[in-house]
Design an enzyme around this catalytic site. Sequence first.
Site, mmCIF file in Angstrom:
data_model
loop_
_atom_site.group_PDB
_atom_site.id
_atom_site.type_symbol
_atom_site.label_atom_id
_atom_site.label_comp_id
_atom_site.label_asym_id
_atom_site.label_seq_id
_atom_site.Cartn_x
_atom_site.Cartn_y
_atom_site.Cartn_z
ATOM 1 N N ASN A 176 9.432 -13.105 10.356
ATOM 2 C CA ASN A 176 9.634 -11.750 10.878
ATOM 3 C C ASN A 176 10.580 -10.890 10.041
ATOM 4 O O ASN A 176 10.626 -9.683 10.219
ATOM 5 C CB ASN A 176 10.124 -11.799 12.334
ATOM 6 N N GLN A 204 4.059 -12.436 14.647
ATOM 7 C CA GLN A 204 3.943 -11.444 13.563
ATOM 8 C C GLN A 204 2.606 -11.528 12.826
ATOM 9 O O GLN A 204 2.300 -10.665 12.013
ATOM 10 C CB GLN A 204 5.102 -11.609 12.562
ATOM 11 N N SER A 236 2.657 -12.062 21.440
ATOM 12 C CA SER A 236 3.384 -11.082 22.250
ATOM 13 C C SER A 236 2.629 -9.751 22.247
ATOM 14 O O SER A 236 2.213 -9.274 21.190
ATOM 15 C CB SER A 236 4.783 -10.876 21.656
ATOM 16 N N HIS A 283 3.684 -6.649 22.964
ATOM 17 C CA HIS A 283 4.320 -5.402 22.489
ATOM 18 C C HIS A 283 4.375 -5.294 20.965
ATOM 19 O O HIS A 283 4.760 -4.252 20.430
ATOM 20 C CB HIS A 283 5.703 -5.208 23.125
ATOM 21 N N THR A 311 5.228 -14.240 41.361
ATOM 22 C CA THR A 311 4.018 -13.424 41.530
ATOM 23 C C THR A 311 3.532 -12.923 40.179
ATOM 24 O O THR A 311 4.312 -12.403 39.380
ATOM 25 C CB THR A 311 4.345 -12.220 42.447
ATOM 26 N N CYS A 365 16.362 -8.852 16.751
ATOM 27 C CA CYS A 365 17.133 -9.686 17.669
ATOM 28 C C CYS A 365 18.466 -10.110 17.064
ATOM 29 O O CYS A 365 19.365 -10.513 17.767
ATOM 30 C CB CYS A 365 16.342 -10.902 18.120
HETATM 31 N N1 PLP Z 1 8.807 -14.607 17.561
HETATM 32 C C1 PLP Z 1 8.867 -13.761 16.530
HETATM 33 C C2 PLP Z 1 8.429 -14.226 15.178
HETATM 34 C C3 PLP Z 1 9.319 -12.445 16.711
HETATM 35 O O1 PLP Z 1 9.390 -11.614 15.664
HETATM 36 C C4 PLP Z 1 9.736 -12.037 17.993
HETATM 37 C C5 PLP Z 1 10.257 -10.682 18.231
HETATM 38 O O2 PLP Z 1 10.778 -10.022 17.363
HETATM 39 C C6 PLP Z 1 9.642 -12.962 19.046
HETATM 40 C C7 PLP Z 1 9.179 -14.227 18.797
HETATM 41 C C8 PLP Z 1 10.054 -12.582 20.447
HETATM 42 O O3 PLP Z 1 9.170 -11.675 21.012
HETATM 43 P P1 PLP Z 1 9.432 -11.077 22.479
HETATM 44 O O4 PLP Z 1 10.178 -9.810 22.256
HETATM 45 O O5 PLP Z 1 8.066 -10.832 23.058
HETATM 46 O O6 PLP Z 1 10.211 -12.076 23.234
#
Ligand code: PLP
Length: 376
Positions: free
Chosen positions: A149, A178, A196, A198, A234, A320
């Site tokens: 990422n 990614q 994911s 989003h 739920t 993150c």
């Molecule tokens: N794994 C990777 C490689 C990511 O880049 C991210 C988010 O940046 C995640 C997991 C976590 O995603 P989520 O925001 O849906 O928890």
Amino acid sequence: MIYFDNSSTTSVHPEVRRVYGQLLETTYGNPDSMHTLGRKASTLLETSRKNIAQMLHVKPEEIIFTGCASESNSLAIIGYALANAHRGKHILLGAVEHASVEHAGQWLQQFGYEVDYLPINDAGIITPQVVQEAMREDTILVSIMHVNNEIGAINPIEAIEKIVHAHPTCSFHVDCVQSFSKLPIPFEKLDMATISAHKIHGLKGSALLMKKKKVQLMPLIQGGQQEQGLRGGTENAPANIVLSKTIRLALEHQKEKYDHVKKINTYIRQELMKIPGTTINSPEDGLPYILNISFAEMTSEVLMNALDQKGICVSAKSTCSSHSQSASKVLLMMHKSEKEATHMIRLSFDENNTMEEAKTFIEACKEIIKNYGLHL
Ligand code: PLP
């Protein structure tokens, strides 16, 4: 506004927004309720699961809806380790995974699990040889990300899968957050995979774990029988229902989107290389959606803020870990200098970005560098 931060999150596709709005109005029943509204939500939810399974070439019962990829990763690693401790307590994780993987490993270590972290090479990937050498008789799980990422390096998951599955009691989990919809993913060969919503123009708070039928997991959330008893609570029916549309849209015109983003990436790379003191940290053969760069004379924070003032959104490191001032662990492990590792920014593109934006970005970089009294 120029948005070059699509690896952090993406805009919601208008069609997803429209359908989700409708579902909020019409499909608010609890899918576990026995009345008409409940049954309607349940039917749509199971249809979505079936459609997603078809697109991923797996079975409907192998799709577990979750609330985010961090949850999927936690369930895949902690849930798997707890359910399979009788087979061994050794786990291999990539050394530069998302925090949800790294912290799951640290959590397990407190309870007697042995976790080894697989290093990346100078090109940012975990080689099959590294995995081969780390495998043991009691290794029960290997978990690595498909695409890094921070830099976009692509791990050779097909070759690693063969090594993992040469050990019949070991499972293979891949974090595809990614890579999904950008690269082909051999879901049929993986035991577990994380996606994911989003990151692919879907909703925040919506994700899935693909888990093969034979894989045993311990639930991390106790409660009802939802999601095969693996996730009490739920169901978020509207989000889970719209996820199949999100995935279908993301998989449409995959090649055209890839080629468009590759053009933007190539242009920015070429132009940046003309600016003295610029380093491209992403490997040449990485995923073009992510471009990691460093300017010798400007720290990540200074450059990011200067770009922000010009209406250009980028990240320093992954989002993150963006609140920590330390150097990028990924770049240090690739033997980049301390300076490069503290001066990096990540650009992440998608199909909505344009060449015009790429040109504006280059001009903005030149202006910022000039304003800081540096020579071009
Ligand atoms: N794994 C990777 C490689 C990511 O880049 C991210 C988010 O940046 C995640 C997991 C976590 O995603 P989520 O925001 O849906 O928890």
